[in-house]
Design a protein around this motif. Structure first.
Motif, PDB file in Angstrom:
ATOM      1  N   PRO A   1      55.304  42.161  41.362  1.00 62.19           N
ATOM      2  CA  PRO A   1      54.090  41.564  40.786  1.00 62.19           C
ATOM      3  C   PRO A   1      53.038  41.200  41.820  1.00 62.19           C
ATOM      4  N   LEU A   2      53.449  40.942  43.060  1.00 64.14           N
ATOM      5  CA  LEU A   2      52.459  40.694  44.106  1.00 64.14           C
ATOM      6  C   LEU A   2      51.573  41.929  44.278  1.00 64.14           C
ATOM      7  N   ALA A   3      52.192  43.105  44.391  1.00 60.79           N
ATOM      8  CA  ALA A   3      51.412  44.336  44.496  1.00 60.79           C
ATOM      9  C   ALA A   3      50.571  44.549  43.251  1.00 60.79           C
ATOM     10  N   GLY A   4      51.146  44.248  42.080  1.00 64.78           N
ATOM     11  CA  GLY A   4      50.379  44.368  40.845  1.00 64.78           C
ATOM     12  C   GLY A   4      49.192  43.442  40.825  1.00 64.78           C
ATOM     13  N   GLY A   5      49.373  42.198  41.300  1.00 67.22           N
ATOM     14  CA  GLY A   5      48.261  41.248  41.340  1.00 67.22           C
ATOM     15  C   GLY A   5      47.142  41.706  42.246  1.00 67.22           C
ATOM     16  N   ILE A   6      47.492  42.315  43.385  1.00 67.77           N
ATOM     17  CA  ILE A   6      46.461  42.817  44.297  1.00 67.77           C
ATOM     18  C   ILE A   6      45.656  43.931  43.630  1.00 67.77           C
ATOM     19  N   VAL A   7      46.358  44.868  42.979  1.00 70.59           N
ATOM     20  CA  VAL A   7      45.653  45.962  42.298  1.00 70.59           C
ATOM     21  C   VAL A   7      44.805  45.425  41.143  1.00 70.59           C
ATOM     22  N   LEU A   8      45.335  44.476  40.393  1.00 68.63           N
ATOM     23  CA  LEU A   8      44.558  43.886  39.298  1.00 68.63           C
ATOM     24  C   LEU A   8      43.330  43.147  39.829  1.00 68.63           C
ATOM     25  N   GLY A   9      43.466  42.510  40.995  1.00 69.28           N
ATOM     26  CA  GLY A   9      42.303  41.866  41.603  1.00 69.28           C
ATOM     27  C   GLY A   9      41.217  42.874  41.933  1.00 69.28           C
ATOM     28  N   LEU A  10      41.601  44.002  42.513  1.00 68.24           N
ATOM     29  CA  LEU A  10      40.628  45.053  42.831  1.00 68.24           C
ATOM     30  C   LEU A  10      39.969  45.587  41.558  1.00 68.24           C
ATOM     31  N   LEU A  11      40.766  45.762  40.501  1.00 65.06           N
ATOM     32  CA  LEU A  11      40.199  46.224  39.236  1.00 65.06           C
ATOM     33  C   LEU A  11      39.262  45.182  38.631  1.00 65.06           C
ATOM     34  N   GLY A  12      39.611  43.892  38.782  1.00 62.90           N
ATOM     35  CA  GLY A  12      38.737  42.831  38.295  1.00 62.90           C
ATOM     36  C   GLY A  12      37.415  42.798  39.031  1.00 62.90           C
ATOM     37  N   VAL A  13      37.453  43.054  40.319  1.00 61.61           N
ATOM     38  CA  VAL A  13      36.216  43.139  41.102  1.00 61.61           C
ATOM     39  C   VAL A  13      35.379  44.324  40.636  1.00 61.61           C
ATOM     40  N   LEU A  14      36.050  45.460  40.361  1.00 64.91           N
ATOM     41  CA  LEU A  14      35.337  46.658  39.934  1.00 64.91           C
ATOM     42  C   LEU A  14      34.735  46.516  38.541  1.00 64.91           C
ATOM     43  N   GLY A  15      35.526  46.024  37.609  1.00 68.46           N
ATOM     44  CA  GLY A  15      35.066  45.962  36.222  1.00 68.46           C
ATOM     45  C   GLY A  15      34.439  44.644  35.823  1.00 68.46           C
ATOM     46  N   GLY A  16      34.630  43.610  36.636  1.00 66.76           N
ATOM     47  CA  GLY A  16      34.100  42.298  36.293  1.00 66.76           C
ATOM     48  C   GLY A  16      35.059  41.515  35.418  1.00 66.76           C
ATOM     49  N   PRO A  17      34.802  40.222  35.238  1.00 66.01           N
ATOM     50  CA  PRO A  17      35.693  39.356  34.458  1.00 66.01           C
ATOM     51  C   PRO A  17      35.921  39.830  33.031  1.00 66.01           C
ATOM     52  N   ILE A  18      34.981  40.594  32.471  1.00 69.61           N
ATOM     53  CA  ILE A  18      35.149  41.037  31.091  1.00 69.61           C
ATOM     54  C   ILE A  18      36.343  41.967  30.937  1.00 69.61           C
ATOM     55  N   THR A  19      36.783  42.585  32.029  1.00 70.24           N
ATOM     56  CA  THR A  19      37.934  43.486  31.968  1.00 70.24           C
ATOM     57  C   THR A  19      39.243  42.782  32.290  1.00 70.24           C
ATOM     58  N   MET A  20      39.210  41.468  32.422  1.00 66.73           N
ATOM     59  CA  MET A  20      40.409  40.702  32.765  1.00 66.73           C
ATOM     60  C   MET A  20      40.923  39.949  31.538  1.00 66.73           C
ATOM     61  N   PHE A  21      42.042  39.258  31.695  1.00 62.59           N
ATOM     62  CA  PHE A  21      42.664  38.424  30.670  1.00 62.59           C
ATOM     63  C   PHE A  21      43.200  39.286  29.521  1.00 62.59           C
ATOM     64  N   LYS A  22      43.684  38.615  28.469  1.00 66.35           N
ATOM     65  CA  LYS A  22      44.335  39.351  27.384  1.00 66.35           C
ATOM     66  C   LYS A  22      43.353  40.184  26.576  1.00 66.35           C
ATOM     67  N   GLY A  23      42.077  39.785  26.546  1.00 64.19           N
ATOM     68  CA  GLY A  23      41.069  40.641  25.947  1.00 64.19           C
ATOM     69  C   GLY A  23      40.470  40.178  24.644  1.00 64.19           C
ATOM     70  N   LEU A  24      41.017  39.139  23.999  1.00 65.78           N
ATOM     71  CA  LEU A  24      40.490  38.748  22.691  1.00 65.78           C
ATOM     72  C   LEU A  24      39.104  38.121  22.814  1.00 65.78           C
ATOM     73  N   GLU A  25      38.939  37.120  23.680  1.00 67.31           N
ATOM     74  CA  GLU A  25      37.620  36.523  23.874  1.00 67.31           C
ATOM     75  C   GLU A  25      36.646  37.541  24.455  1.00 67.31           C
TER      76      GLU A  25
END
Length: 432
Positions: free
Chosen positions: A273-297
């Motif tokens: 999950p550490l490696a997953g968190g790093i990749v998710l962080g990079l994706l969050g930077v790329l797509g912005g906060p709207i692409t993060m979290f579970k997605g309902l809001e």
């Protein structure tokens, strides 16, 4: 999303009318209990989310959307989930990538670690929903309570009541639970009327949905322009959007086992999950906060700004979220795949509306959601239900019942959106 073997066990003994009436009382209590547990998990994760993404940035005077902060939080979230998986008894339960919505109950001591891992992921911005962990948690709690307090009730019925109550609470209506359990009973021996077998799960699901409403949970649907009515081009255009969304979902399905294998090649439960968190962080930077979290809001945020996104922006948002879903599901985080799929489908539906502007936005979004949820959930009725629920317009239902047919032909021979269960952490197996 279903378990035929479990359904078969439930079908072996269908209660009569008098038994159904008596058992309706514990079924309703189970629905209330499961909704309360879901609400508590949501509240705790929301408090932690506010601390990480609002209180701390405001107190220290920086932008919570800053790329460096996104990287720090998601990397820390991966590390924390890894430590829970490694050190907490039960190792946070089974890998969510290997589970469906309906699974046997866990050992009771697994529940705290699973709940903690789920809360950390939800609060930290991981692209997974709460559905798989919270159903597993509630099923385990209810099965343990029934074994102690109501030993005469079959354990499998306890699990089904817990799952039904949780699904009703998650989707704000017992209809979702009815559809899940109707599909689960497909292919089981016919013993009594279908509604005899659905009676108690529906009682639990209804109680769960009502309890969440009374607790002030936000509705699943969003404000959208009403669908003006079907046309021949709507059928063609909506079909193209749904089929296109299915193709995008199938592409993610094709790489899912490979990505899962790549992350788990790291072997240690903290490193995965550490490696997953790093990749998710990079994706969050790329797509912005709207692409993060579970997605309902974030789905509501997208729909509140229809017409302001370009085709390119929507494509980036959808693809980043799709990759984030695959990465999060592959790297040991605990969570479900339905809520992120809804966001991806919404973005693809809005993209379809930009490319085919004559297709009304409500139908376009419904078709996008239909396509992605169909791949992730492998259930046509659930895909139709979620699509209608998101746009909040029953007028799209006749169109979706036709549009789902070609979409289903693409999905029917595809594997389920999960990986085969195996020893998730070889490090733990080698050091027990």
């Amino acid at each position: 999303m279903s378990s035929t073997s479990s359904a078969g066990e439930l079908a072996d003994a269908v209660p009569g009318p008098r038994q159904l009436l008596v058992l309706a009382i514990p079924a309703i209590l189970v629905g209330v209990l499961t909704a309360l547990v879901l609400w508590l998990l949501d509240e705790v994760s929301s408090l932690l989310e506010d601390l990480l993404w609002t209180t701390m940035p405001a107190g220290m005077g920086f932008d919570p959307d800053a790329p460096w902060w996104i990287m720090i939080v998601l990397t820390a979230t991966g590390t924390a989930v890894g430590l829970v998986t490694w050190l907490v008894p039960g190792h946070a339960g089974p890998d969510s990538a290997t589970t469906d919505l309906l699974e046997p109950p866990l050992k009771p001591w697994v529940v705290p670690g699973l709940a903690l891992a789920a809360v950390l992921g939800l609060a930290g911005g991981v692209s997974l929903g709460p559905e798989n962990p919270i159903i597993a948690i509630n099923a385990t709690i209810v099965a343990a309570l029934f074994a102690r307090l109501l030993p005469g009730i079959p354990g499998q019925l306890a699990v089904w009541l817990a799952a039904a109550g949780t699904i009703g609470a998650l989707f704000d209506t017992p209809v979702a639970a009815a559809l899940v359990f109707t599909s689960a009973l497909t292919g089981t021996p016919v013993r009594g009327h279908l509604w005899d077998r659905l009676f108690l799960p529906l009682a639990s699901a209804g109680a769960g949905a009502i309890t969440m409403y009374l607790l002030g949970a936000p509705p699943l649907s969003f404000e959208m322009p009403a669908y003006p009515g079907p046309t021949a081009f709507d059928l063609l255009g909506g079909g193209l959007i749904a089929v296109g969304s299915v193709v995008v979902g199938l592409a993610a399905l094709a790489v899912f086992p490979w990505v899962h294998r790549a992350f788990h090649a790291l072997r240690h439960p903290v490193l995965i999950p550490l490696a997953g968190g790093i990749v998710l962080g990079l994706l969050g930077v790329l797509g912005g906060p709207i692409t993060m979290f579970k997605g309902l809001e974030q789905t509501g945020e997208l729909l509140a700004n229809t017409g302001t996104y370009t085709a390119g922006a929507l494509l980036v948002i959808a693809l980043v979220k799709l990759v984030a879903l695959v990465v999060a599901a592959s790297s040991g985080f605990r969570g479900g795949r339905i809520f992120p799929a809804v966001f991806i489908g919404t973005a693809l539906g809005m993209l379809g509306n930009v490319l085919l502007p004559t297709v009304p936005i409500a139908l376009a979004v419904a078709c996008g959601v239909l396509g992605v949820v169909l791949v992730v959930g492998r259930d046509g009725w659930i895909a139709i239900f979620v699509a209608v629920a998101i746009v909040g317009d029953i007028g799209v239902l006749p169109m979706l019942c036709v549009i789902v047919l070609p979409a289903w032909l693409l999905v029917t021979k595809a594997p389920e959106f999960r990986v085969e269960a195996a020893e998730p952490y070889p490090y733990l197996a080698a050091n027990r």
